[in-house]
Design a protein around this motif. Structure first.
Motif, PDB file in Angstrom:
ATOM      1  N   LYS A  99       0.814  -1.217   0.000  1.00 32.33           N
ATOM      2  CA  LYS A  99       0.000   0.000   0.000  1.00 32.33           C
ATOM      3  C   LYS A  99       0.851   1.273   0.000  1.00 32.33           C
ATOM      4  O   LYS A  99       0.315   2.372   0.102  1.00 32.33           O
ATOM      5  CB  LYS A  99      -0.898   0.021   1.232  1.00 32.33           C
ATOM      6  N   ILE A 100       2.186   1.118  -0.129  1.00 34.38           N
ATOM      7  CA  ILE A 100       3.105   2.218   0.113  1.00 34.38           C
ATOM      8  C   ILE A 100       3.618   2.856  -1.180  1.00 34.38           C
ATOM      9  O   ILE A 100       3.949   2.166  -2.140  1.00 34.38           O
ATOM     10  CB  ILE A 100       4.292   1.717   0.959  1.00 34.38           C
ATOM     11  N   ASP A 101       3.706   4.201  -1.179  1.00 35.52           N
ATOM     12  CA  ASP A 101       4.288   4.951  -2.293  1.00 35.52           C
ATOM     13  C   ASP A 101       5.721   5.393  -2.009  1.00 35.52           C
ATOM     14  O   ASP A 101       6.527   5.507  -2.924  1.00 35.52           O
ATOM     15  CB  ASP A 101       3.454   6.209  -2.579  1.00 35.52           C
ATOM     16  N   ILE A 102       6.024   5.688  -0.744  1.00 31.73           N
ATOM     17  CA  ILE A 102       7.355   6.141  -0.350  1.00 31.73           C
ATOM     18  C   ILE A 102       7.784   5.414   0.917  1.00 31.73           C
ATOM     19  O   ILE A 102       7.012   5.322   1.877  1.00 31.73           O
ATOM     20  CB  ILE A 102       7.386   7.664  -0.087  1.00 31.73           C
ATOM     21  N   VAL A 103       8.995   4.897   0.928  1.00 27.62           N
ATOM     22  CA  VAL A 103       9.596   4.362   2.150  1.00 27.62           C
ATOM     23  C   VAL A 103      10.578   5.407   2.674  1.00 27.62           C
ATOM     24  O   VAL A 103      11.480   5.842   1.952  1.00 27.62           O
ATOM     25  CB  VAL A 103      10.327   3.031   1.896  1.00 27.62           C
ATOM     26  N   ILE A 104      10.374   5.826   3.920  1.00 27.19           N
ATOM     27  CA  ILE A 104      11.299   6.751   4.574  1.00 27.19           C
ATOM     28  C   ILE A 104      12.074   5.971   5.624  1.00 27.19           C
ATOM     29  O   ILE A 104      11.499   5.503   6.612  1.00 27.19           O
ATOM     30  CB  ILE A 104      10.564   7.938   5.218  1.00 27.19           C
ATOM     31  N   GLY A 105      13.369   5.826   5.419  1.00 25.56           N
ATOM     32  CA  GLY A 105      14.221   5.118   6.360  1.00 25.56           C
ATOM     33  C   GLY A 105      14.900   6.093   7.306  1.00 25.56           C
ATOM     34  O   GLY A 105      15.338   7.168   6.902  1.00 25.56           O
ATOM     35  N   ILE A 106      14.974   5.714   8.588  1.00 25.55           N
ATOM     36  CA  ILE A 106      15.674   6.506   9.600  1.00 25.55           C
ATOM     37  C   ILE A 106      16.712   5.598  10.246  1.00 25.55           C
ATOM     38  O   ILE A 106      16.366   4.557  10.801  1.00 25.55           O
ATOM     39  CB  ILE A 106      14.717   7.032  10.689  1.00 25.55           C
ATOM     40  N   LEU A 107      17.978   5.982  10.178  1.00 23.74           N
ATOM     41  CA  LEU A 107      19.054   5.166  10.758  1.00 23.74           C
ATOM     42  C   LEU A 107      19.889   6.006  11.707  1.00 23.74           C
ATOM     43  O   LEU A 107      20.200   7.161  11.411  1.00 23.74           O
ATOM     44  CB  LEU A 107      19.945   4.601   9.650  1.00 23.74           C
ATOM     45  N   LYS A 108      20.251   5.389  12.846  1.00 26.11           N
ATOM     46  CA  LYS A 108      21.035   6.116  13.844  1.00 26.11           C
ATOM     47  C   LYS A 108      22.337   5.378  14.138  1.00 26.11           C
ATOM     48  O   LYS A 108      23.355   5.636  13.516  1.00 26.11           O
ATOM     49  CB  LYS A 108      20.215   6.307  15.112  1.00 26.11           C
ATOM     50  N   TYR A 147      12.806  -3.229  -0.568  1.00 22.32           N
ATOM     51  CA  TYR A 147      11.563  -3.306  -1.333  1.00 22.32           C
ATOM     52  C   TYR A 147      11.457  -2.121  -2.284  1.00 22.32           C
ATOM     53  O   TYR A 147      11.035  -2.264  -3.436  1.00 22.32           O
ATOM     54  CB  TYR A 147      10.359  -3.332  -0.400  1.00 22.32           C
ATOM     55  N   ALA A 148      11.874  -0.951  -1.779  1.00 18.66           N
ATOM     56  CA  ALA A 148      11.773   0.249  -2.612  1.00 18.66           C
ATOM     57  C   ALA A 148      12.894   0.341  -3.630  1.00 18.66           C
ATOM     58  O   ALA A 148      12.658   0.675  -4.793  1.00 18.66           O
ATOM     59  CB  ALA A 148      11.782   1.497  -1.726  1.00 18.66           C
ATOM     60  N   ILE A 149      14.123   0.041  -3.224  1.00 20.97           N
ATOM     61  CA  ILE A 149      15.259   0.318  -4.114  1.00 20.97           C
ATOM     62  C   ILE A 149      15.619  -0.840  -5.034  1.00 20.97           C
ATOM     63  O   ILE A 149      16.303  -0.632  -6.036  1.00 20.97           O
ATOM     64  CB  ILE A 149      16.502   0.740  -3.303  1.00 20.97           C
ATOM     65  N   GLU A 150      15.135  -2.049  -4.720  1.00 13.36           N
ATOM     66  CA  GLU A 150      15.482  -3.192  -5.559  1.00 13.36           C
ATOM     67  C   GLU A 150      14.269  -3.874  -6.182  1.00 13.36           C
ATOM     68  O   GLU A 150      14.271  -4.191  -7.363  1.00 13.36           O
ATOM     69  CB  GLU A 150      16.291  -4.207  -4.745  1.00 13.36           C
ATOM     70  N   LYS A 151      13.221  -4.083  -5.386  1.00 13.74           N
ATOM     71  CA  LYS A 151      12.077  -4.842  -5.894  1.00 13.74           C
ATOM     72  C   LYS A 151      11.084  -3.979  -6.669  1.00 13.74           C
ATOM     73  O   LYS A 151      10.446  -4.440  -7.601  1.00 13.74           O
ATOM     74  CB  LYS A 151      11.354  -5.545  -4.735  1.00 13.74           C
ATOM     75  N   ASN A 152      10.945  -2.722  -6.269  1.00 17.15           N
ATOM     76  CA  ASN A 152       9.881  -1.904  -6.863  1.00 17.15           C
ATOM     77  C   ASN A 152      10.294  -0.456  -7.102  1.00 17.15           C
ATOM     78  O   ASN A 152       9.533   0.466  -6.796  1.00 17.15           O
ATOM     79  CB  ASN A 152       8.660  -1.919  -5.924  1.00 17.15           C
ATOM     80  N   PRO A 153      11.480  -0.196  -7.629  1.00 21.07           N
ATOM     81  CA  PRO A 153      11.969   1.181  -7.746  1.00 21.07           C
ATOM     82  C   PRO A 153      11.154   2.051  -8.695  1.00 21.07           C
ATOM     83  O   PRO A 153      11.177   3.277  -8.575  1.00 21.07           O
ATOM     84  CB  PRO A 153      13.405   1.000  -8.259  1.00 21.07           C
ATOM     85  N   ALA A 154      10.442   1.448  -9.626  1.00 21.44           N
ATOM     86  CA  ALA A 154       9.658   2.242 -10.570  1.00 21.44           C
ATOM     87  C   ALA A 154       8.365   2.771  -9.943  1.00 21.44           C
ATOM     88  O   ALA A 154       7.752   3.694 -10.470  1.00 21.44           O
ATOM     89  CB  ALA A 154       9.310   1.398 -11.802  1.00 21.44           C
ATOM     90  N   LYS A 155       7.967   2.194  -8.808  1.00 23.86           N
ATOM     91  CA  LYS A 155       6.714   2.595  -8.166  1.00 23.86           C
ATOM     92  C   LYS A 155       6.909   3.200  -6.786  1.00 23.86           C
ATOM     93  O   LYS A 155       6.101   4.025  -6.347  1.00 23.86           O
ATOM     94  CB  LYS A 155       5.776   1.388  -8.061  1.00 23.86           C
ATOM     95  N   VAL A 156       7.949   2.757  -6.069  1.00 24.68           N
ATOM     96  CA  VAL A 156       8.145   3.182  -4.683  1.00 24.68           C
ATOM     97  C   VAL A 156       9.420   4.006  -4.567  1.00 24.68           C
ATOM     98  O   VAL A 156      10.492   3.558  -4.956  1.00 24.68           O
ATOM     99  CB  VAL A 156       8.212   1.964  -3.742  1.00 24.68           C
ATOM    100  N   LEU A 157       9.292   5.212  -4.039  1.00 26.14           N
ATOM    101  CA  LEU A 157      10.433   6.097  -3.837  1.00 26.14           C
ATOM    102  C   LEU A 157      11.048   5.812  -2.471  1.00 26.14           C
ATOM    103  O   LEU A 157      10.331   5.503  -1.517  1.00 26.14           O
ATOM    104  CB  LEU A 157       9.967   7.549  -3.902  1.00 26.14           C
ATOM    105  N   CYS A 158      12.368   5.926  -2.360  1.00 26.32           N
ATOM    106  CA  CYS A 158      13.046   5.674  -1.091  1.00 26.32           C
ATOM    107  C   CYS A 158      13.826   6.906  -0.652  1.00 26.32           C
ATOM    108  O   CYS A 158      14.687   7.396  -1.380  1.00 26.32           O
ATOM    109  CB  CYS A 158      13.985   4.470  -1.218  1.00 26.32           C
ATOM    110  N   MET A 159      13.508   7.397   0.558  1.00 24.33           N
ATOM    111  CA  MET A 159      14.203   8.526   1.160  1.00 24.33           C
ATOM    112  C   MET A 159      14.846   8.029   2.459  1.00 24.33           C
ATOM    113  O   MET A 159      14.170   7.437   3.291  1.00 24.33           O
ATOM    114  CB  MET A 159      13.212   9.662   1.449  1.00 24.33           C
ATOM    115  N   LEU A 160      16.140   8.279   2.627  1.00 24.77           N
ATOM    116  CA  LEU A 160      16.860   7.767   3.790  1.00 24.77           C
ATOM    117  C   LEU A 160      17.500   8.918   4.567  1.00 24.77           C
ATOM    118  O   LEU A 160      18.209   9.749   3.999  1.00 24.77           O
ATOM    119  CB  LEU A 160      17.938   6.774   3.355  1.00 24.77           C
TER     120      LEU A 160
END
Length: 202
Positions: free
Chosen positions: A81-90, A116-129
Motif C-alpha cells: 500500500k506504500i508509495d514512499i519508504v522513509i528510512g531513519i538510521l542512527k 523493497y523500494a530500491i530493488e524490488k519496486n523502484p519504478a513505483k516506490v520512492l526511497c528517502m533515507l
C-alpha cells in the motif's frame, strides 16, 4: 542517487501519498515524531496545497496483533500500500530477517523494507533515507562496547551499500528531522510523482 534516473510515477491512490516509516529500535523518538506529527506538520506548512496531495504515515504499529512472522506480515499487508519508504538510521540496523529455512534474507527488517523500494519496486516506490550525523561514542569500559561496535560496523557497511541508491540526507536532531522530512516530501512528491494523478477531486 542520480535524481535524473528517478522516473515519474503515479501514487497508488489519487490525491494521497502513503508513506512507510522504516527504522530500527534506537530511533524510537524519531519514529514517534514522524508517525504522530508528520501528517499535521505537512498540512500546516501548506504542503498539501503545494503538492496537491495528502500524506499518510504508516508503520508496523498500524497492524493488529496476529500470528505469523512479523516481517512477513508487514511485507504482505502493509508494504503493497506504500508509495514512499522513509528510512531513519542512527547507530544500528537491527536484527536480521530469516526465511522459512532459517537462512538470513536481509540484514534487518528495516533493511528489507528499504530493499523493497530500491530493488524490488523502484519504478513505483520512492526511497528517502535519513541518517544521524554522529557516531556512537561508547567507553572502552562499557559492558556493551563490543555489541555497540559490531552494530555500528554493520550499519556502516549497509549505508555504504545503499547510499547511492536512495535519496540520502543527514539529520542532527529529532526536532530538525520533522521539518526536514516534510520539506523534502513536498519537493519529491512534486518532482517524482505525476501531479495530475495527485490532484484532489472536489
Amino acid at each position: 542517487i542520480k535524481t535524473k534516473e528517478i522516473k515519474k510515477r503515479n501514487p497508488l491512490i489519487k490525491g494521497q501519498v502513503n508513506i512507510l516509516i522504516a527504522s530500527p529500535s534506537d530511533t524510537q523518538k524519531e519514529r514517534e515524531i514522524l508517525l504522530n506529527q508528520l501528517e499535521r506538520n505537512y498540512r500546516n506548512l501548506g504542503f498539501e496545497d503545494s503538492s496537491n496531495s495528502r500524506v499518510i504515515s504508516h508503520g508496523w504499529e498500524d497492524l493488529a496483533p496476529q500470528t505469523g512472522y512479523p516481517q512477513d506480515i508487514i511485507n504482505n499487508i502493509l508494504i503493497p500500500k506504500i508509495d514512499i519508504v522513509i528510512g531513519i538510521l542512527k547507530h544500528k540496523l537491527g536484527t536480521p530477517t530469516k526465511d522459512s529455512n532459517g537462512n538470513i534474507r536481509a540484514e534487518s527488517g528495516t533493511a528489507e523494507e528499504l530493499y523493497y523500494a530500491i530493488e524490488k519496486n523502484p519504478a513505483k516506490v520512492l526511497c528517502m533515507l535519513y541518517v544521524f550525523s554522529k557516531a556512537p561514542n561508547p567507553s572502552l569500559d562499557d559492558s556493551d562496547y563490543l555489541l555497540i561496535k559490531n552494530n555500528w560496523d554493520t550499519l556502516k557497511q549497509f549505508k555504504s551499500k545503499i547510499q547511492n541508491k536512495v535519496i540520502y540526507k543527514i539529520y542532527t536532531s529529532e526536532d530538525e528531522l520533522l521539518n526536514m522530512v516534510a520539506i523534502d516530501l513536498n519537493k519529491n512528491i512534486k518532482t517524482y510523482f505525476t501531479t495530475k494523478s495527485l490532484a484532489r477531486t472536489k
